[in-house]
Motif scaffolding. Structure first.
Motif, short mmCIF file in Angstrom:
data_model
loop_
_atom_site.label_atom_id
_atom_site.label_comp_id
_atom_site.label_asym_id
_atom_site.label_seq_id
_atom_site.Cartn_x
_atom_site.Cartn_y
_atom_site.Cartn_z
N LEU A 1 0.83 -1.21 0.00
CA LEU A 1 0.00 0.00 0.00
C LEU A 1 0.86 1.25 0.00
N MET A 2 2.01 1.21 0.73
CA MET A 2 2.89 2.35 0.74
C MET A 2 3.47 2.61 -0.65
N ALA A 3 3.82 1.52 -1.36
CA ALA A 3 4.34 1.67 -2.72
C ALA A 3 3.28 2.29 -3.63
N THR A 4 2.04 1.79 -3.49
CA THR A 4 0.93 2.38 -4.26
C THR A 4 0.78 3.86 -3.93
N TYR A 5 0.89 4.16 -2.65
CA TYR A 5 0.76 5.55 -2.21
C TYR A 5 1.82 6.43 -2.85
N ARG A 6 3.08 5.94 -2.88
CA ARG A 6 4.16 6.74 -3.46
C ARG A 6 3.93 6.98 -4.95
N ALA B 1 -16.47 -1.86 15.05
CA ALA B 1 -17.07 -1.42 13.79
C ALA B 1 -17.10 0.09 13.68
N ILE B 2 -17.60 0.76 14.74
CA ILE B 2 -17.70 2.23 14.70
C ILE B 2 -16.32 2.86 14.59
N THR B 3 -15.37 2.33 15.34
CA THR B 3 -14.02 2.90 15.31
C THR B 3 -13.40 2.76 13.93
N LEU B 4 -13.49 1.58 13.35
CA LEU B 4 -12.88 1.36 12.04
C LEU B 4 -13.60 2.16 10.95
N ILE B 5 -14.93 2.22 11.04
CA ILE B 5 -15.68 3.02 10.05
C ILE B 5 -15.26 4.49 10.14
N ALA B 6 -15.14 5.00 11.39
CA ALA B 6 -14.72 6.39 11.56
C ALA B 6 -13.33 6.62 10.99
N CYS B 7 -12.41 5.68 11.26
CA CYS B 7 -11.05 5.83 10.74
C CYS B 7 -11.04 5.84 9.21
N VAL B 8 -11.75 4.87 8.62
CA VAL B 8 -11.78 4.80 7.15
C VAL B 8 -12.42 6.06 6.57
N PHE B 9 -13.51 6.52 7.18
CA PHE B 9 -14.22 7.69 6.67
C PHE B 9 -13.33 8.94 6.70
N ARG C 1 -5.76 7.23 0.55
CA ARG C 1 -6.30 5.90 0.26
C ARG C 1 -5.51 4.80 0.94
N SER C 2 -4.18 4.92 0.97
CA SER C 2 -3.36 3.87 1.57
C SER C 2 -3.65 3.72 3.06
N ALA C 3 -3.82 4.86 3.76
CA ALA C 3 -4.10 4.79 5.19
C ALA C 3 -5.47 4.16 5.45
N ALA C 4 -6.47 4.56 4.66
CA ALA C 4 -7.81 4.01 4.86
C ALA C 4 -7.85 2.51 4.58
N LEU C 5 -7.16 2.06 3.51
CA LEU C 5 -7.12 0.63 3.21
C LEU C 5 -6.36 -0.15 4.28
N SER C 6 -5.30 0.48 4.82
CA SER C 6 -4.55 -0.18 5.90
C SER C 6 -5.44 -0.42 7.10
N VAL C 7 -6.21 0.61 7.49
CA VAL C 7 -7.11 0.47 8.64
C VAL C 7 -8.15 -0.60 8.36
N ALA C 8 -8.73 -0.58 7.14
CA ALA C 8 -9.77 -1.54 6.82
C ALA C 8 -9.24 -2.97 6.83
#
Length: 651
Positions: A11-16, A136-144, A150-157
Motif C-alpha cells: 500500500l505504501m508503494a501504491t501511495y508513493r 465497527a464504529i471505530t474502524l468506520i470512523a477511521c476509514v471515513f 487511500r493507503s491509510a484508509a485501506l490499511s485500517v480496513a
C-alpha cells in the motif's frame, strides 16, 4: 506482524506512485488536515465509552491504563495537527506526513483490535456486542476520515476488520457469526466506497487543474490579443486605441485630482510622395526609422503613439506638460531638418505638429484630441514643417465643416457623387469575384475632396444615410448587368443605426432588380458594442432577406471573437493592420491562421484586406483565406475598367 507488514508495504508503494501528482497530493493533504483532529477526538470518545462499559473487568491494565494511554496519544496527536492547520508545507513534508499518517493509522488499528481481543474473554454476552459495535464504529470512523489518503484508509480496513472478524468467529461462533458477517459486509462496502471516492476525488482535482490551465491560457491569449489590438504592427508603438484608453484613464483620474496633460499631433510632410515614388516597403522602413528616433527624443514622462499612416501622437502626463510639449516639438523639427539617408538615397521629411494641453481641469480625451488635430491642420495650412499650439480662434475651422455639410446636401440632391470599385479576388484562382463600392465626389465645385475628408462630415451630420443609399442604388444598378460579380458595401454605424435601414435596402434591391444573394454588407464592431440588440435584429433581417453580413476589421478590436457567436455573420474581413506585419512578426501569421480556422469552424468566409505585396498575398493564401483585397490587386477604379481588365486576363 510480518503478515500485516507485507500488504502495508504494498500500500505504501501504491501511495508513493499516486502522490507523484503534485496537485492531487496537496488536495489530499488539505482534506486530511481538516479532518484528522476530529478523527482523534472521535477515537478518544469511543475508547472512553468502551472503557466505561468495561469498568467491571478486574484487569486494571485493560480497563484503565490502556484506555488512558490511548486517549493521551490521540489527544497529543490531535493537538499536534491542530497547531499545524495554518502552517506551510512543502511537497517533501507532505509526503512524509502522509506516509507517517498511514503507518500510525495502521498501528492504531492493530492496537485497537488487540485491545478488544484482550477484553473479549472478560466480557459477558452483552459486552461482546459492545466490543463488536466499538470495533465497527471505530474502524468506520477511521476509514471515513482517512479517505483522502487511500493507503491509510485501506490499511485500517484490512488490518482492523479482517483480524476482528476472524477472532470473533473463533471466540464465539454461535453468537458472533451475525455480527462478524455484518462487519464483513460493512468492510467490503467501505473498500468499494473508498475506491469510488478516491477516483472521483482525483478526477475532480484533475478537472480543476485542467480548468485552471485553460483559464490561464485564455487569459494569456486575451492579453496577447489585447496587446496586438493596442500595438501598431509596423512600428511596434502603441496605436490610436491605446492612446484613447490612456486618455480615458486620465479622464477618470482628473475627476478626483488635478491632472496636467499635453498632446502633440505629428503629421509628416512629404512622406506621401516618397511612398508613391519609392514604394511602400521603403516607406515602411522610413516609418520605423522615424518611430525609433522620435521615441529617443522623448522624456521619461512622454509616450509615443502611431495613429496610422504618417501620423503620430505624443502624450505627456507631467506638471510642465505645455513647456515640455513645445520643447519636444522643437526637437522633432530639428531632427527632421537633417536629411534622412536610407537605401543609398537622401530624403527630406518635415512635420506639421499640433499641440493641445489641459491643466487642472477635467480631461475630455476626445476634445483634447480634436484640439491637437485642429492645431496640426493649422500648422499644415501655414506651410507645414512647424508647430502650432491650440487656441480657441482655431475653431473657426468648424465653419468650414458647416459649409461642407451644406455643399454635401446639395451634392446628394444633384447626384454629384459617383462610385468607384476595388476588386476582391479568389485566393486560389486569382479571379475577380466581387467589388467593393467606394464613394467619390468629383462633381464638387472647386477642389475635389477625398472620402477621408467628407465621410466624417457626413457621419457627424446625419448625411451618411442618404449618401449610403445613393451609393448602394448606383452600384446595384451598375452591377446588375454583371452576374458574375458580388457587390460589397461598407456600412457606417450611423447607417446601421437608422430604424428603416433594412427596409430601405430591400426597396433599393427591388427597384434595381439586384439579387440579394449578391449583396454583402460590411459592418465594424463599433456599432455592435453600443447597440447589440438592434444590431442583432438588423443582421437577422438581412440574413432572412438573403443579404450577407460580414464583420469588418476583424482582429483589430477587443471582443470580435465573441461577436461571431452572438451575431449571425456570414463571414469576416481580417483587418488590414495584420497585413502590414504579416511578413515580419511570426505571431501575426499564427494569429491569422487561428482566425481562419475559427471562421471555418463557424462556416464563415474569410477575406483579407490591405494586401500590397506578393509575399503578403502568398501568406494569406497559406493561412487559408478565401478572398483577397488590396492595392496589389487593383486601385479603386470604374466598373468598366475592372470588367475589361478581367476579360483581358481571361483571354
Amino acid at each position: 506482524m510480518k503478515i500485516l507488514a507485507r500488504p502495508l508495504l504494498r500500500l505504501m508503494a501504491t501511495y508513493r506512485l499516486r502522490t507523484d501528482d503534485r496537485d492531487l497530493l496537496r488536495a489530499q493533504f488539505q482534506e486530511l488536515l481538516r479532518h484528522i483532529p476530529l478523527l482523534y477526538a472521535i477515537l478518544s470518545a469511543n475508547v472512553i465509552a468502551i472503557a466505561m462499559a468495561s469498568r467491571h473487568i478486574p484487569s486494571v491494565l485493560l480497563a484503565e491504563i490502556i484506555p488512558f494511554g490511548f486517549c493521551a496519544f490521540c489527544l497529543t496527536r490531535a493537538v499536534w495537527w491542530w497547531r499545524r492547520r495554518f502552517g506551510h508545507f512543502n511537497d517533501a513534508m507532505i509526503r512524509r506526513l502522509m506516509l507517517s499518517t498511514s503507518v500510525i493509522a495502521s498501528g492504531m488499528a492493530a492496537a485497537v483490535v488487540t485491545w478488544v481481543t484482550m477484553l473479549f474473554p472478560y466480557g459477558a454476552v452483552a459486552d461482546h456486542s459492545h466490543f463488536v459495535f466499538f470495533v465497527a464504529i471505530t474502524l468506520i470512523a477511521c476509514v471515513f476520515f482517512l479517505m483522502p489518503v487511500r493507503s491509510a484508509a485501506l490499511s485500517v480496513a484490512s488490518i482492523g476488520i479482517v483480524p476482528s472478524i476472524a477472532y470473533f468467529l473463533l471466540a464465539d461462533p454461535e453468537r458472533m457469526w451475525v455480527e462478524a458477517s455484518i462487519l464483513a459486509f460493512v468492510g467490503v462496502g467501505m473498500v468499494y466506497v473508498l475506491n469510488r471516492y478516491n477516483r472521483s476525488f482525483a478526477e475532480l482535482i484533475y478537472s480543476q487543474r485542467d480548468l485552471r490551465t485553460r483559464q490561464l491560457e485564455t487569459e494569456r491569449l486575451s492579453e496577447e490579443n489585447r496587446r496586438i489590438a493596442l500595438t501598431d504592427a509596423l512600428s511596434g508603438l502603441p496605436n490610436r486605441r491605446a492612446l484613447i484608453a490612456r486618455l480615458e484613464d486620465l479622464h477618470r483620474r482628473s475627476q478626483t485630482q488635478a491632472v496636467t496633460v499635453g498632446i502633440l499631433f505629428v503629421d509628416l510632410d512629404g512622406f506621401k510622395q516618397i511612398n508613391d515614388n519609392f514604394g511602400h516597403e521603403l516607406g515602411d522602413t522610413i516609418i520605423r526609422r522615424i518611430s525609433d528616433e522620435f521615441a529617443r527624443l522623448l522624456p521619461d514622462d512622454a509616450v509615443l503613439f502611431r495613429m496610422g499612416g504618417d501620423e503620430f501622437a505624443i502624450l505627456i502626463d507631467a506638471r510642465e506638460a505645455e513647456a515640455q510639449a513645445m520643447a519636444i516639438a522643437r526637437s522633432i523639427l530639428g531632427w527632421l531638418a537633417l536629411p534622412l539617408r536610407l537605401a543609398a538615397h537622401e530624403f527630406q521629411v518635415g512635420a506639421s505638429i499640433g499641440v493641445a494641453t489641459s491643466s487642472g481641469l477635467v480631461v475630455d480625451p476626445y476634445e483634447l484630441l480634436r484640439r491637437a488635430d485642429t492645431a496640426m491642420y493649422r500648422a499644415k495650412a501655414e506651410g507645414g514643417n512647424g508647430a502650432q499650439a491650440y487656441t480657441p480662434e482655431m475653431d473657426a475651422g468648424r465653419e468650414w465643416r458647416q459649409q461642407l455639410e451644406t455643399e454635401m446636401r446639395l451634392g446628394i440632391d444633384r447626384s454629384e457623387f459617383t462610385v468607384l470599385y476595388q476588386p476582391l479576388v479568389d485566393a486560389r484562382s486569382g479571379k475577380v469575384v466581387a467589388v467593393e463600392a467606394l464613394a467619390r465626389w468629383p462633381g464638387r465645385s472647386g477642389e475635389e475632396l477625398g472620402p477621408g475628408e467628407f465621410i466624417p462630415v457626413a457621419e457627424s451630420s446625419g448625411l451618411i444615410h442618404p449618401l449610403g443609399l445613393l451609393v448602394l442604388r448606383r452600384a446595384c444598378a451598375e452591377l446588375a448587368s454583371q452576374p458574375g460579380l458580388r457587390l460589397n458595401v461598407n456600412v457606417s454605424p450611423a447607417q446601421f443605426r437608422h430604424p428603416h435601414f433594412e427596409s430601405e435596402v430591400a426597396a433599393v434591391l427591388r427597384e434595381t432588380g439586384f439579387p440579394p444573394q449578391r449583396l454583402q454588407i460590411e459592418i465594424t464592431e463599433g456599432y455592435l458594442i453600443d447597440h447589440p440588440a438592434r444590431a442583432n435584429r438588423a443582421i437577422t433581417a438581412f440574413a432572412d432577406m438573403g443579404v450577407q453580413v460580414v464583420l469588418d476589421d476583424f482582429g483589430s478590436g477587443f471582443a470580435s471573437i465573441g461577436y461571431l457567436r452572438q451575431f449571425p455573420f456570414s463571414g469576416i474581413k481580417i483587418d488590414k493592420s495584420l497585413a502590414a506585419g504579416l511578413g515580419q512578426d511570426p505571431k501575426a501569421l499564427m494569429l491569422v491562421t487561428g482566425m481562419v480556422h475559427l471562421a471555418n469552424g463557424l462556416d464563415m468566409s474569410v477575406t483579407a484586406e490591405g494586401i500590397e505585396t506578393d509575399s503578403q498575398a502568398a501568406l494569406f493564401r497559406l493561412a487559408g483565406c478565401h478572398e483577397l483585397q488590396g492595392f496589389h490587386f487593383g486601385m479603386p477604379t470604374t466598373l468598366e475598367r475592372i470588367v475589361a481588365e478581367e476579360a483581358r486576363s481571361a483571354a
